[in-house]
Write a protein that holds these residues in place. Structure first.
Motif, PDB file in Angstrom:
ATOM      1  N   LEU A  50       0.664  -1.046  -0.094  1.00  0.00           N
ATOM      2  CA  LEU A  50       0.313   0.029   0.306  1.00  0.00           C
ATOM      3  C   LEU A  50       0.708   1.032  -0.147  1.00  0.00           C
ATOM      4  O   LEU A  50       2.037   1.192   0.586  1.00  0.00           O
ATOM      5  CB  LEU A  50      -0.828  -0.091   1.282  1.00  0.00           C
ATOM      6  CG  LEU A  50      -1.974  -1.219   1.194  1.00  0.00           C
ATOM      7  CD1 LEU A  50      -2.527  -1.059   2.521  1.00  0.00           C
ATOM      8  CD2 LEU A  50      -3.076  -0.742   0.150  1.00  0.00           C
ATOM      9  N   PRO A  51       0.277   2.315  -0.628  1.00  0.00           N
ATOM     10  CA  PRO A  51       1.087   3.655  -0.465  1.00  0.00           C
ATOM     11  C   PRO A  51       1.424   4.023   1.104  1.00  0.00           C
ATOM     12  O   PRO A  51       0.676   3.672   1.882  1.00  0.00           O
ATOM     13  CB  PRO A  51       0.050   4.589  -0.906  1.00  0.00           C
ATOM     14  CG  PRO A  51      -0.612   3.797  -1.907  1.00  0.00           C
ATOM     15  CD  PRO A  51      -0.963   2.482  -1.306  1.00  0.00           C
ATOM     16  N   GLU A  52       2.422   4.812   0.941  1.00  0.00           N
ATOM     17  CA  GLU A  52       2.974   5.109   2.466  1.00  0.00           C
ATOM     18  C   GLU A  52       2.030   5.999   3.314  1.00  0.00           C
ATOM     19  O   GLU A  52       1.980   6.050   4.592  1.00  0.00           O
ATOM     20  CB  GLU A  52       4.205   6.269   2.363  1.00  0.00           C
ATOM     21  CG  GLU A  52       4.692   6.559   3.592  1.00  0.00           C
ATOM     22  CD  GLU A  52       5.026   5.645   4.670  1.00  0.00           C
ATOM     23  OE1 GLU A  52       4.550   5.836   6.111  1.00  0.00           O
ATOM     24  OE2 GLU A  52       5.103   4.593   4.168  1.00  0.00           O
ATOM     25  N   ARG A  53       0.895   6.532   2.678  1.00  0.00           N
ATOM     26  CA  ARG A  53      -0.239   7.229   3.350  1.00  0.00           C
ATOM     27  C   ARG A  53      -0.769   6.195   4.231  1.00  0.00           C
ATOM     28  O   ARG A  53      -1.301   6.834   5.351  1.00  0.00           O
ATOM     29  CB  ARG A  53      -1.257   7.870   2.385  1.00  0.00           C
ATOM     30  CG  ARG A  53      -1.880   6.887   1.866  1.00  0.00           C
ATOM     31  CD  ARG A  53      -2.983   7.857   0.768  1.00  0.00           C
ATOM     32  NE  ARG A  53      -4.384   7.116   0.323  1.00  0.00           N
ATOM     33  CZ  ARG A  53      -4.028   6.535  -0.959  1.00  0.00           C
ATOM     34  NH1 ARG A  53      -2.989   6.783  -1.628  1.00  0.00           N
ATOM     35  NH2 ARG A  53      -5.188   5.781  -1.386  1.00  0.00           N
ATOM     36  N   PHE A  54      -0.675   4.802   4.007  1.00  0.00           N
ATOM     37  CA  PHE A  54      -1.583   4.185   4.955  1.00  0.00           C
ATOM     38  C   PHE A  54      -0.689   3.729   6.303  1.00  0.00           C
ATOM     39  O   PHE A  54      -1.243   3.851   7.366  1.00  0.00           O
ATOM     40  CB  PHE A  54      -1.925   2.731   4.349  1.00  0.00           C
ATOM     41  CG  PHE A  54      -2.953   2.888   3.251  1.00  0.00           C
ATOM     42  CD1 PHE A  54      -4.370   2.838   3.474  1.00  0.00           C
ATOM     43  CD2 PHE A  54      -2.731   3.170   1.821  1.00  0.00           C
ATOM     44  CE1 PHE A  54      -5.242   3.007   2.762  1.00  0.00           C
ATOM     45  CE2 PHE A  54      -3.564   3.485   1.086  1.00  0.00           C
ATOM     46  CZ  PHE A  54      -5.137   3.306   1.527  1.00  0.00           C
ATOM     47  N   GLY A  55       0.579   4.004   5.951  1.00  0.00           N
ATOM     48  CA  GLY A  55       1.459   4.045   7.206  1.00  0.00           C
ATOM     49  C   GLY A  55       1.138   4.993   8.244  1.00  0.00           C
ATOM     50  O   GLY A  55       1.101   5.020   9.496  1.00  0.00           O
ATOM     51  N   ARG A  59      -0.469   5.650  12.047  1.00  0.00           N
ATOM     52  CA  ARG A  59       0.089   6.234  13.279  1.00  0.00           C
ATOM     53  C   ARG A  59      -0.799   7.399  13.853  1.00  0.00           C
ATOM     54  O   ARG A  59      -0.867   7.757  14.974  1.00  0.00           O
ATOM     55  CB  ARG A  59       1.391   7.029  12.728  1.00  0.00           C
ATOM     56  CG  ARG A  59       2.543   5.949  12.569  1.00  0.00           C
ATOM     57  CD  ARG A  59       3.719   6.393  12.374  1.00  0.00           C
ATOM     58  NE  ARG A  59       3.842   7.014  10.910  1.00  0.00           N
ATOM     59  CZ  ARG A  59       4.240   6.449   9.744  1.00  0.00           C
ATOM     60  NH1 ARG A  59       4.434   5.027   9.871  1.00  0.00           N
ATOM     61  NH2 ARG A  59       4.161   6.953   8.592  1.00  0.00           N
ATOM     62  N   GLU A  60      -1.925   7.913  12.914  1.00  0.00           N
ATOM     63  CA  GLU A  60      -2.680   8.809  13.245  1.00  0.00           C
ATOM     64  C   GLU A  60      -4.077   8.383  14.223  1.00  0.00           C
ATOM     65  O   GLU A  60      -4.277   9.228  15.119  1.00  0.00           O
ATOM     66  CB  GLU A  60      -3.136   9.650  11.912  1.00  0.00           C
ATOM     67  CG  GLU A  60      -2.285  10.392  11.321  1.00  0.00           C
ATOM     68  CD  GLU A  60      -2.638  11.157   9.957  1.00  0.00           C
ATOM     69  OE1 GLU A  60      -4.023  10.636   9.466  1.00  0.00           O
ATOM     70  OE2 GLU A  60      -2.283  11.840   9.538  1.00  0.00           O
ATOM     71  N   TRP A 234     -10.833   2.257   7.842  1.00  0.00           N
ATOM     72  CA  TRP A 234     -10.071   3.192   8.519  1.00  0.00           C
ATOM     73  C   TRP A 234      -9.950   4.451   7.956  1.00  0.00           C
ATOM     74  O   TRP A 234      -9.681   5.389   8.486  1.00  0.00           O
ATOM     75  CB  TRP A 234      -8.593   2.439   8.688  1.00  0.00           C
ATOM     76  CG  TRP A 234      -8.483   1.045   9.334  1.00  0.00           C
ATOM     77  CD1 TRP A 234      -8.557   0.799  10.710  1.00  0.00           C
ATOM     78  CD2 TRP A 234      -8.865  -0.258   9.074  1.00  0.00           C
ATOM     79  NE1 TRP A 234      -8.386  -0.324  11.035  1.00  0.00           N
ATOM     80  CE2 TRP A 234      -8.723  -1.133   9.982  1.00  0.00           C
ATOM     81  CE3 TRP A 234      -9.232  -0.733   7.657  1.00  0.00           C
ATOM     82  CZ2 TRP A 234      -9.102  -2.479   9.692  1.00  0.00           C
ATOM     83  CZ3 TRP A 234      -9.474  -2.273   7.362  1.00  0.00           C
ATOM     84  CH2 TRP A 234      -9.343  -2.907   8.560  1.00  0.00           C
ATOM     85  N   GLU A 235     -10.062   4.491   6.703  1.00  0.00           N
ATOM     86  CA  GLU A 235      -9.625   5.770   5.773  1.00  0.00           C
ATOM     87  C   GLU A 235     -10.626   6.682   5.979  1.00  0.00           C
ATOM     88  O   GLU A 235     -10.625   7.744   5.848  1.00  0.00           O
ATOM     89  CB  GLU A 235      -9.351   5.052   4.289  1.00  0.00           C
ATOM     90  CG  GLU A 235      -8.578   6.113   3.282  1.00  0.00           C
ATOM     91  CD  GLU A 235      -8.109   5.736   2.038  1.00  0.00           C
ATOM     92  OE1 GLU A 235      -7.501   6.436   1.399  1.00  0.00           O
ATOM     93  OE2 GLU A 235      -8.491   4.786   2.176  1.00  0.00           O
ATOM     94  N   ASP A 236     -11.808   6.220   5.525  1.00  0.00           N
ATOM     95  CA  ASP A 236     -12.876   7.186   5.812  1.00  0.00           C
ATOM     96  C   ASP A 236     -13.301   7.665   7.131  1.00  0.00           C
ATOM     97  O   ASP A 236     -13.661   6.781   8.040  1.00  0.00           O
ATOM     98  CB  ASP A 236     -14.288   6.644   5.273  1.00  0.00           C
ATOM     99  CG  ASP A 236     -15.456   7.571   5.152  1.00  0.00           C
ATOM    100  OD1 ASP A 236     -15.253   8.713   4.504  1.00  0.00           O
ATOM    101  OD2 ASP A 236     -16.247   7.334   5.958  1.00  0.00           O
ATOM    102  N   ASP A 335       5.102   0.889  11.923  1.00  0.00           N
ATOM    103  CA  ASP A 335       6.200   1.370  10.942  1.00  0.00           C
ATOM    104  C   ASP A 335       6.064   0.738   9.419  1.00  0.00           C
ATOM    105  O   ASP A 335       6.764   0.967   8.616  1.00  0.00           O
ATOM    106  CB  ASP A 335       7.526   1.395  11.356  1.00  0.00           C
ATOM    107  CG  ASP A 335       7.799  -0.407  12.006  1.00  0.00           C
ATOM    108  OD1 ASP A 335       6.847  -1.047  11.655  1.00  0.00           O
ATOM    109  OD2 ASP A 335       8.808  -0.651  11.846  1.00  0.00           O
ATOM    110  N   THR A 336       4.711   0.026   9.135  1.00  0.00           N
ATOM    111  CA  THR A 336       4.742  -0.601   8.019  1.00  0.00           C
ATOM    112  C   THR A 336       3.180   0.181   7.486  1.00  0.00           C
ATOM    113  O   THR A 336       2.439   0.738   8.118  1.00  0.00           O
ATOM    114  CB  THR A 336       4.467  -1.878   7.800  1.00  0.00           C
ATOM    115  OG1 THR A 336       3.505  -2.445   8.365  1.00  0.00           O
ATOM    116  CG2 THR A 336       5.976  -2.424   8.641  1.00  0.00           C
ATOM    117  N   THR A 337       2.879  -0.072   6.159  1.00  0.00           N
ATOM    118  CA  THR A 337       1.678   0.167   5.539  1.00  0.00           C
ATOM    119  C   THR A 337       0.770  -1.002   5.516  1.00  0.00           C
ATOM    120  O   THR A 337      -0.399  -1.025   4.994  1.00  0.00           O
ATOM    121  CB  THR A 337       1.948   0.666   4.015  1.00  0.00           C
ATOM    122  OG1 THR A 337       2.434  -0.419   3.172  1.00  0.00           O
ATOM    123  CG2 THR A 337       2.908   2.076   4.157  1.00  0.00           C
TER     124      THR A 337
END
Length: 479
Positions: A50-55, A59-60, A234-236, A335-337
């Motif tokens: 997955l793209p880094e934004r998922f890592g 964390r958020e 998780w994203e929405d 620390d991973t996506t």
């Protein structure tokens, strides 16, 4: 005998007049089949990173208390899975079975709690077996009449049909007893946050496909999964807030309410415009059987502990196996996506490797034997699968008919679905293309015998009774 019976910006831009409703305002999805959304059905879908934004997303979301939540959930899973496995051949009894007579008189508190705990239910006696078998015969005739244009999965021997607009499907969706069953089940949900934005006593129809699975089939190997989004959970932000108690940390996961409609509505379940991805509020998935079928005969399998499995699934991305190899001793993974089983543009899948604490090889429960006309429903967060092999002697056949309530956004979808139906096209959430537009003998609104049935598919206005929701739904529908 065949019986014929919170406003999003996107919703605000829909054409409102029936006279203008000749083109669906949603963009058609790519052509395909049910395989488009499942890696277990498509060998070409790999485990791309997955793209880094998922890592960053992990964390958020993370709170220190999630460590305690994870430990509690893992410990409870050990106890619960042991109990399920210990039931052995009696495990099928875990899925509540109620009669249509009970639906009509009202479910007891014990029945309600059983359905909520397990997250699924079998309803018998609503549709006479001969009526359900007549539906199947009608479908077979329709398939034969339109054979050159019939599509589905697998391509070489279609058993999961890309059919949505047959007369039999319309008859089943608008059948008074099926609508009454859905009304009772939807009423198990509640909405204290926004009660005026949903009618849990007004079912509407969400068109889905059908299955006629032949004996010996081993291609429809639909593994354990949860529909209605994967990474979107998780994203929405709205979707994530539905699981807010789970993600708060500590013991708050125990306060998660899987039946809170107010928190679920407005979730964006299809961020990537994926064929087969449900974009509406669909509290219960379901099917109505048009054959006799039971364990070992290519039937549905369900995980029978809803709240606990949901908590585990939401917490899983934050942890990974440790060097010890023990299931009780996992470490943080920030620390991973990695979001195990979740990929962009697919559904949420689970297996013994990605979600080992669920013991899926041992805890997935096959639906006990059902008769033609029986209905099975499962909560939108229930992990479910289809048996990998059909070892029976006759077909295992169902029409997928979920329980969906009236909301303004659901009415917005209903409007576009109505446009597609009138043209013989697939519904908006499903693989696009010509669909059944060139087929002969498909369903039409004139086949629907009742006013309630016509309302359920968006062809007749809802009585407003002074309720703004119904007036707004009628306005969106252009009625």
């Amino acid at each position: 005998m065949l019986y014929i019976p919170r406003m999003s910006p996107r919703a605000l831009t829909r054409p409102l007049s029936r006279s203008l409703a000749t083109v669906a305002s949603r963009k058609p999805k790519a052509e395909g089949s049910i395989a488009a959304i499942f890696t277990s059905l498509d060998a070409n879908k790999g485990a791309d990173g997955l793209p880094e934004r998922f890592g960053q997303l992990k964390r958020e979301i993370f709170r220190d208390g999630i460590v305690q939540s994870w430990r509690e959930v893992v410990a409870e899973l050990e106890v619960v899975t042991d109990k399920v496995v210990a039931k052995g051949s009696e495990v099928g009894a875990m899925i509540p079975k109620i009669s249509y007579a009970d639906i009509r008189k009202g479910l007891s508190p014990e029945q309600v709690q059983a359905v909520k705990d397990v997250g699924s239910v079998i309803v018998s006696g609503a549709v006479p077996p001969e009526e359900a078998l007549a539906w199947k015969a009608s479908i077979r005739s329709y398939v034969e009449e339109n054979k050159p244009r019939i599509k589905g999965f697998p391509e070489n021997d279609v058993q999961v049909f890309e059919l949505y607009n047959t007369k039999a499907q319309m008859a089943a969706r608008t059948h008074p007893a099926i609508l009454e069953t859905q009304r009772a089940l939807l009423s198990l949900w509640h909405s204290e946050v926004s009660p005026a934005n949903v009618s849990l006593t007004t079912p509407v129809s969400y068109f889905d496909r059908l299955r006629i699975r032949n004996p010996g089939d081993m291609q429809f190997t639909l593994g354990p999964h949860v529909d209605g989004g994967s990474l979107e959970r998780w994203e929405d932000p709205t979707f994530r807030s539905f699981y807010g108690r789970i993600l708060e940390g500590g013991s708050n996961w125990r306060l998660h309410d899987p039946f809170d409609a107010g928190k679920r509505m407005g979730s964006v379940q299809d961020l990537y415009h994926t064929p087969n991805q449900c974009s509406i509020f669909r509290p219960f998935q379901g099917w109505t059987s048009i054959s006799e079928t039971g364990p070992g005969e290519g039937t549905l399998r369900l995980l029978p502990f809803l709240k606990l499995s949901s908590a585990y699934m939401l917490l899983r991305p934050f942890f990974r196996p440790s060097a010890s190899g023990r299931l009780s001793d996992w470490e943080l993974d920030l620390d991973t996506t990695s979001f195990p089983g979740a990929r962009i543009g697919t559904t949420q899948e689970l297996n013994p490797k990605t979600h080992p604490h669920l013991r899926l090889d041992e805890t997935m429960v096959a639906v006990p034997k059902v008769q033609p006309g029986d209905q099975v429903y499962w909560h939108c967060d229930v992990v479910h699968a289809v048996e990998a092999a059909h070892q029976g002697k006759t077909d295992s056949s169902v029409m997928y008919i979920p329980a969906v309530p009236l909301t303004v956004e659901n009415a917005d979808y209903l409007r576009d679905q109505r446009v597609c139906f009138e043209k013989g096209l697939p519904p908006p959430d499903f693989p696009g293309g010509d669909g059944e537009s060139y087929n002969t003998g498909r369903g039409a609104v004139d086949d629907i015998a009742t006013a309630e049935g016509r309302r359920a598919v968006g062809f007749e206005p809802f009585p407003t009774n002074g309720e703004p929701l119904f007036a707004e739904a009628n306005r969106v529908l252009g009625l």
